[in-house]
Design a protein around this motif. Structure first.
Motif, PDB file in Angstrom:
ATOM      1  N   THR A 185       0.454  -1.661   0.080  1.00  0.00           N
ATOM      2  CA  THR A 185      -0.054   0.488   0.012  1.00  0.00           C
ATOM      3  C   THR A 185       0.794   1.160   0.410  1.00  0.00           C
ATOM      4  O   THR A 185       1.040   2.060  -0.881  1.00  0.00           O
ATOM      5  CB  THR A 185      -0.899  -0.346   1.348  1.00  0.00           C
ATOM      6  OG1 THR A 185      -1.530  -1.342   1.275  1.00  0.00           O
ATOM      7  CG2 THR A 185      -2.182   1.066   1.098  1.00  0.00           C
ATOM      8  N   THR A 242       2.181   1.884  -2.976  1.00  0.00           N
ATOM      9  CA  THR A 242       1.435   1.876  -4.018  1.00  0.00           C
ATOM     10  C   THR A 242       1.416   4.007  -4.193  1.00  0.00           C
ATOM     11  O   THR A 242       1.390   4.725  -5.511  1.00  0.00           O
ATOM     12  CB  THR A 242       0.280   1.440  -4.158  1.00  0.00           C
ATOM     13  OG1 THR A 242       0.493   0.310  -4.614  1.00  0.00           O
ATOM     14  CG2 THR A 242      -1.195   2.421  -5.282  1.00  0.00           C
ATOM     15  N   TRP A 243       1.827   4.192  -2.838  1.00  0.00           N
ATOM     16  CA  TRP A 243       1.310   5.551  -2.812  1.00  0.00           C
ATOM     17  C   TRP A 243       2.596   6.331  -3.477  1.00  0.00           C
ATOM     18  O   TRP A 243       2.666   7.835  -3.955  1.00  0.00           O
ATOM     19  CB  TRP A 243       1.284   5.114  -1.473  1.00  0.00           C
ATOM     20  CG  TRP A 243       1.898   6.880  -0.551  1.00  0.00           C
ATOM     21  CD1 TRP A 243       2.475   7.665  -0.272  1.00  0.00           C
ATOM     22  CD2 TRP A 243       1.323   8.708  -1.199  1.00  0.00           C
ATOM     23  NE1 TRP A 243       2.999   8.562   0.240  1.00  0.00           N
ATOM     24  CE2 TRP A 243       1.680   9.132  -0.595  1.00  0.00           C
ATOM     25  CE3 TRP A 243       0.281   9.403  -1.360  1.00  0.00           C
ATOM     26  CZ2 TRP A 243       1.654  11.042  -0.925  1.00  0.00           C
ATOM     27  CZ3 TRP A 243      -0.297  10.454  -1.848  1.00  0.00           C
ATOM     28  CH2 TRP A 243       0.875  11.333  -1.362  1.00  0.00           C
ATOM     29  N   LEU A 288       2.915   6.326  -6.994  1.00  0.00           N
ATOM     30  CA  LEU A 288       2.486   7.328  -8.070  1.00  0.00           C
ATOM     31  C   LEU A 288       1.976   8.412  -7.791  1.00  0.00           C
ATOM     32  O   LEU A 288       1.756   9.848  -8.190  1.00  0.00           O
ATOM     33  CB  LEU A 288       0.684   6.692  -7.662  1.00  0.00           C
ATOM     34  CG  LEU A 288       0.475   5.539  -8.465  1.00  0.00           C
ATOM     35  CD1 LEU A 288      -0.814   4.890  -7.828  1.00  0.00           C
ATOM     36  CD2 LEU A 288       1.070   5.447  -9.911  1.00  0.00           C
ATOM     37  N   LEU A 321      -6.220   4.864   0.070  1.00  0.00           N
ATOM     38  CA  LEU A 321      -5.714   4.749  -2.024  1.00  0.00           C
ATOM     39  C   LEU A 321      -7.444   5.371  -2.246  1.00  0.00           C
ATOM     40  O   LEU A 321      -6.843   6.338  -2.788  1.00  0.00           O
ATOM     41  CB  LEU A 321      -5.337   3.503  -2.462  1.00  0.00           C
ATOM     42  CG  LEU A 321      -4.168   3.159  -1.605  1.00  0.00           C
ATOM     43  CD1 LEU A 321      -3.286   1.383  -1.814  1.00  0.00           C
ATOM     44  CD2 LEU A 321      -3.124   4.352  -2.064  1.00  0.00           C
ATOM     45  N   ALA A 370      -7.347   9.056  -4.794  1.00  0.00           N
ATOM     46  CA  ALA A 370      -7.033   8.825  -6.318  1.00  0.00           C
ATOM     47  C   ALA A 370      -9.000  10.406  -6.526  1.00  0.00           C
ATOM     48  O   ALA A 370      -8.900  10.724  -7.899  1.00  0.00           O
ATOM     49  CB  ALA A 370      -7.672   7.584  -6.858  1.00  0.00           C
ATOM     50  N   THR A 425      -5.310   7.431 -11.346  1.00  0.00           N
ATOM     51  CA  THR A 425      -6.421   7.528 -10.672  1.00  0.00           C
ATOM     52  C   THR A 425      -6.826   5.807 -11.073  1.00  0.00           C
ATOM     53  O   THR A 425      -7.253   5.022 -10.047  1.00  0.00           O
ATOM     54  CB  THR A 425      -7.358   8.230 -11.334  1.00  0.00           C
ATOM     55  OG1 THR A 425      -7.357   9.625 -12.000  1.00  0.00           O
ATOM     56  CG2 THR A 425      -9.045   8.141 -10.938  1.00  0.00           C
ATOM     57  N   LEU A 446      -4.643   3.514  -8.816  1.00  0.00           N
ATOM     58  CA  LEU A 446      -5.206   4.131  -7.368  1.00  0.00           C
ATOM     59  C   LEU A 446      -6.392   3.381  -7.068  1.00  0.00           C
ATOM     60  O   LEU A 446      -6.876   3.178  -5.462  1.00  0.00           O
ATOM     61  CB  LEU A 446      -4.975   5.668  -7.016  1.00  0.00           C
ATOM     62  CG  LEU A 446      -3.683   6.231  -6.318  1.00  0.00           C
ATOM     63  CD1 LEU A 446      -3.872   7.879  -6.782  1.00  0.00           C
ATOM     64  CD2 LEU A 446      -3.557   5.777  -5.612  1.00  0.00           C
TER      65      LEU A 446
END
Length: 410
Positions: free
Chosen positions: A30, A33-34, A37, A94, A98, A169, A172
């Protein structure tokens, strides 16, 4: 043989170990991912550097608010219950990121996201300590390894997806479904925390108590360790390009070498702690950090930089398992409040390290600024050992479910 394998598979401690490992993986993926992006979000909302700093500050504020509260909640509800909630809430955050249509909404979403991260970080570390105690042997480093590999995996996969045209987008919005599915697979498999010596007092208490001296000292060690880790994560590629002269294409290799060394070191950490004990592992870890950074700052060659950063990665790898393990035994109400206190102080170092090094580098240059990490490594090898040894000796070790003493190697 099949009966033996089946019995092992059904062992509650083994199930809890893999469930906790999965949640550490979810946490790392997680956050990865943040991290992967952030540039895409900046481009989508046309954020300036100042505005992006405000978004990152929102995440920090949310985390620092939720961590102490999570410790108190764990003392009352148990780390398994708080981790179960946090493992869904953190990936769901997340989606808020987005959907944010502008800067102010993104800051609000970042605060919520950071609060969910703080809750999950504290609860899974407390659950990891509970599972380690029940297992009766060092296994906490393997949990941290899952976090490291999770972050690397998601960051790599999402970078590839963005390169092939996927939007931030969309990613996320879709990644949370996978992550929450992984979290759901752990339902009912985590262990309840063992009763604390003053459980009744903990239930009656409704106010936050000040941390004891041991927790403050351990928090200071966590600050130094995570400060060093944060500096290398954020500045290793910049150092390779601006100081060593590596191209922009090759500079990220420095980050990859440090990250992979840290993840690999955590993978071997359980064996190291079992073989050498916490005190000797910490002493050598601090020395390796200092040696690696000394090599990198004194010899501005590409090979020396990579070897130096790899040594620093190996050095910082198992400091968090050692320090958090000691923190879990240093609070009379159980692992939750102790881990919460040390996590909060350590996380402050992780987040404040990179900007502080940046300010120092603007005045004295990046190699001179990196010498702070050498000093911190030596401090961990000396004062850190002096703190860990009495902390591990004077705190009574609670028996595991099988009645065995938990691992307290010195």
């Amino acid at each position: 043989m099949n009966d033996s394998l089946s019995a092992r598979t059904m062992n509650p401690v083994n199930r809890a170990r893999w469930a906790a490992s999965t949640l550490f993986l979810v946490d790392g993926m997680t956050f990865g991912t943040w991290a992967a992006l952030i540039p895409a979000l900046q481009h989508k909302l046309d954020l300036s550097v100042k505005e992006l700093s405000g978004v990152l500050a929102g995440l920090v504020v949310g985390a620092l608010i939720s961590m102490p509260l999570a410790g108190r909640l764990i003392a009352r509800k148990g780390s398994h219950a708080v981790a179960a909630f946090g493992s869904f809430a953190f990936p769901a955050g997340l989606v808020l990121l987005a959907l944010a249509p502008n800067f102010y909404c993104l800051v609000a979403a970042a605060i919520v996201f950071g609060a969910c991260k703080g809750m999950l970080d504290v609860s899974i570390n407390a659950q990891g300590i509970t599972v380690e105690r029940a297992a009766g042997k060092p296994i906490f480093s393997s949990f941290q390894a899952f976090w490291s590999f999770g972050g690397l995996t998601s960051a790599f996969l999402l970078s590839v997806a963005l390169h092939h045209g996927a939007s931030a987008t969309m990613l996320l919005g879709t990644m949370p479904a996978l992550l929450m599915l992984m979290a759901f697979s752990t339902r009912g498999k985590l262990l309840a925390d063992p009763p604390a010596p003053v459980a009744a007092k903990a239930k009656e208490s409704r106010t936050l108590s000040l941390p004891n001296k041991t927790l403050l000292e351990l928090g200071g060690l966590a600050f130094l360790a995570l400060f060093s880790e944060g500096v290398l994560l954020d500045w290793s590629a910049v150092y390779a390009h601006s100081v060593v002269g590596v191209s922009l294409v090759g500079a990220p290799v420095a980050f990859a070498v440090f990250s992979l060394s840290m993840a690999s070191g955590r993978g071997a950490g359980d064996w190291l702690l079992h073989r050498f004990g916490a005190v000797r592992t910490m002493r050598w870890s601090g020395c390796v950090i200092a040696l690696g950074m000394l090599l990198a700052v004194s010899w501005h060659a590409w090979a020396a930089t990579l070897v130096g950063f790899a040594l620093v990665g190996c050095g910082v790898a198992n400091l968090v398992p050692i320090i958090f393990g000691a923190a879990a035994r240093a609070h009379e109400e159980g692992p939750g409040p102790g881990v919460a206190t040390v996590t909060t102080i350590g996380y402050t170092g992780f987040l404040s390290g990179p900007p502080l090094i940046g300010m120092l580098a603007a005045w004295a240059g990046l190699p001179a600024a990196f010498c702070v990490v050498i000093l911190f490594g030596l401090t961990l090898a000396t004062a850190g050992v002096a703190t860990i040894r009495p902390a591990r000796r004077k705190v009574a070790c609670a028996p595991s479910r099988e009645g065995a003493e938990p691992p307290c190697p010195v």
